[in-house]
Scaffold this motif. Structure first.
Motif, short mmCIF file in Angstrom:
data_model
loop_
_atom_site.label_atom_id
_atom_site.label_comp_id
_atom_site.label_asym_id
_atom_site.label_seq_id
_atom_site.Cartn_x
_atom_site.Cartn_y
_atom_site.Cartn_z
N ALA A 48 -60.03 84.76 -28.90
CA ALA A 48 -58.81 84.12 -29.03
C ALA A 48 -58.07 83.65 -27.59
O ALA A 48 -58.89 84.34 -26.39
CB ALA A 48 -57.75 85.39 -29.55
N SER A 49 -57.23 82.81 -27.69
CA SER A 49 -56.75 82.44 -26.40
C SER A 49 -55.28 82.93 -26.22
O SER A 49 -54.66 82.98 -27.36
CB SER A 49 -56.82 80.89 -26.32
OG SER A 49 -57.89 80.12 -26.19
N VAL A 50 -54.81 83.35 -25.30
CA VAL A 50 -53.38 83.75 -25.03
C VAL A 50 -52.59 83.14 -23.93
O VAL A 50 -52.73 82.65 -22.91
CB VAL A 50 -53.48 85.35 -24.55
CG1 VAL A 50 -52.26 85.96 -24.21
CG2 VAL A 50 -54.44 86.33 -25.47
N PHE A 51 -51.29 82.96 -24.62
CA PHE A 51 -50.38 82.09 -23.75
C PHE A 51 -49.02 82.88 -23.85
O PHE A 51 -48.90 83.54 -24.49
CB PHE A 51 -50.25 80.66 -24.52
CG PHE A 51 -51.17 80.02 -24.85
CD1 PHE A 51 -51.73 78.80 -24.08
CD2 PHE A 51 -52.00 79.90 -25.82
CE1 PHE A 51 -52.78 77.97 -24.21
CE2 PHE A 51 -53.05 79.28 -26.23
CZ PHE A 51 -53.29 77.97 -25.28
N SER A 52 -48.67 82.54 -22.75
CA SER A 52 -47.11 83.23 -22.30
C SER A 52 -45.93 82.55 -22.40
O SER A 52 -46.06 81.25 -21.86
CB SER A 52 -47.18 84.07 -21.08
OG SER A 52 -46.10 84.74 -20.69
N TYR A 53 -44.98 82.74 -23.10
CA TYR A 53 -43.82 81.85 -23.11
C TYR A 53 -42.65 82.73 -22.91
O TYR A 53 -42.64 83.82 -23.07
CB TYR A 53 -43.77 81.19 -24.56
CG TYR A 53 -44.77 80.27 -24.92
CD1 TYR A 53 -44.54 78.64 -24.68
CD2 TYR A 53 -46.09 80.48 -25.38
CE1 TYR A 53 -45.47 77.68 -25.14
CE2 TYR A 53 -46.84 79.69 -25.72
CZ TYR A 53 -46.63 78.29 -25.59
OH TYR A 53 -47.75 77.34 -25.73
N SER A 54 -41.29 81.95 -22.91
CA SER A 54 -40.42 82.69 -22.71
C SER A 54 -39.22 82.01 -23.50
O SER A 54 -39.13 80.66 -23.69
CB SER A 54 -39.64 82.87 -21.12
OG SER A 54 -39.41 81.74 -20.52
N LEU A 55 -38.21 82.40 -24.04
CA LEU A 55 -36.99 82.16 -24.87
C LEU A 55 -35.67 82.47 -24.20
O LEU A 55 -35.45 83.74 -23.93
CB LEU A 55 -37.10 82.49 -26.25
CG LEU A 55 -35.87 82.35 -26.89
CD1 LEU A 55 -35.94 80.77 -27.50
CD2 LEU A 55 -35.92 83.07 -28.49
N LEU A 56 -35.05 81.59 -23.59
CA LEU A 56 -33.75 81.63 -23.14
C LEU A 56 -32.50 81.24 -24.18
O LEU A 56 -32.67 80.28 -24.57
CB LEU A 56 -33.29 80.97 -21.72
CG LEU A 56 -34.17 81.47 -20.58
CD1 LEU A 56 -33.78 80.05 -19.48
CD2 LEU A 56 -33.69 82.75 -20.14
N CYS A 57 -31.86 82.19 -24.49
CA CYS A 57 -30.80 81.79 -25.80
C CYS A 57 -29.67 82.46 -25.62
O CYS A 57 -29.43 83.44 -25.00
CB CYS A 57 -31.75 82.20 -26.78
SG CYS A 57 -32.04 84.05 -27.35
N ASN A 58 -28.76 82.03 -26.41
CA ASN A 58 -27.36 82.65 -26.57
C ASN A 58 -27.24 82.13 -28.11
O ASN A 58 -28.01 81.80 -28.93
CB ASN A 58 -26.27 81.99 -25.85
CG ASN A 58 -25.99 80.54 -25.89
OD1 ASN A 58 -26.16 79.74 -27.09
ND2 ASN A 58 -25.66 79.74 -24.72
#
Length: 267
Positions: A48-58
């Protein structure tokens, strides 16, 4: 007259402050997305391939993107798209993003290696699955199911104890923050690995070159064309292959071993 001017000034400043606050995040959620070439994801993670993301939210806005993408595109935007001064390591692994403002969900996704397309995603309709519980990052989660507009089935674990109707990518609209998503084929898994309270600016990524198609069907049509013919945009290449005798070797540029697997399309 003086009192009126003071009142107008105070009102204007209050409106600006309120607007600025609405653009600031309440939470930052880091996710890992694991993609496998087929349904072996849960059986053989080495493929598998692994990716990193971020969620900024209100409660109203959010931006979901590769953690290095904002810095990368900010630099290109501020330096007239000058790619030459950037190192290879500074290029984000994923150039895609999803920006939400109220009920509008805007996705930006790549087709091929260079082209980026922006369009509006329709909201998902969720079916709540009773009797299913799971703990993720110490939060108790419930299970829900949805079928996307492209006919793909996804499952999501969400936590009502975090009352923000948000989640990774286009997966939003449940009564709580989505902490994990996976597709029916189990070739894609997105899971939260960290949640923090932060106050950061929520804004779309500053892409330099982008095709704003608005209608998602145009994006899907173009993607299908490229999937069936990955080299369709390179038919007019000035480069030619020649054999030992100096004669040109005729190459069918429509033949390619690079294929995008349907199971890895996240829509």
């Amino acid at each position: 007259m003086k009192n009126i001017l003071v009142f107008v000034c105070i009102t204007f400043c209050t409106m600006i402050l309120a607007q600025n606050e609405s653009d600031k995040s309440d939470l930052k959620v880091r996710y890992y997305m694991v993609m496998a070439p087929d349904s072996t994801l849960l059986r053989n993670e080495n493929e598998a391939s692994v990716f990193s993301y971020s969620l900024l939210c209100n409660a109203k806005k959010s931006i979901y993107a590769d953690e290095g993408a904002k810095k990368y595109y900010d630099y290109l935007h501020d330096n007239a798209g000058n790619y030459g001064v950037l190192s290879v390591n500074s290029v984000p692994r994923s150039k895609s993003s999803v920006y939400k403002d109220g009920d509008q969900i805007i996705a930006t996704l790549p087709i091929g290696r260079k082209d980026l397309y922006r369009f509006e995603e329709p909201a998902l309709k969720w079916e709540l699955i009773k009797g299913k519980k799971k703990t993720i990052l110490s939060y108790s989660c419930n299970l829900a199911k949805t079928t996307s507009d492209t006919g793909k089935v996804y499952y999501a674990w969400y936590s009502p104890s975090i009352p923000i109707s948000e989640g990774p990518f286009r997966f939003k609209g449940l009564n709580g923050l989505i902490l994990e998503v996976y597709n029916e084929e189990k070739s894609i898994l997105i899971t939260a690995v960290e949640i923090a309270k932060v106050s950061e600016l929520i804004e779309p990524l500053k892409y330099v070159n982008i095709f704003d198609v608005k209608d998602k069907s145009k994006f899907l049509k173009k993607r299908k064309e490229v999937m069936e013919d990955p080299n369709s945009n390179n038919l007019q290449s000035k480069y030619r292959a020649t054999g030992p005798d100096g004669q040109e070797i005729k190459i069918d540029r429509r033949q390619s071993t690079v294929k995008v697997k349907e199971n890895n399309l996240l829509d």
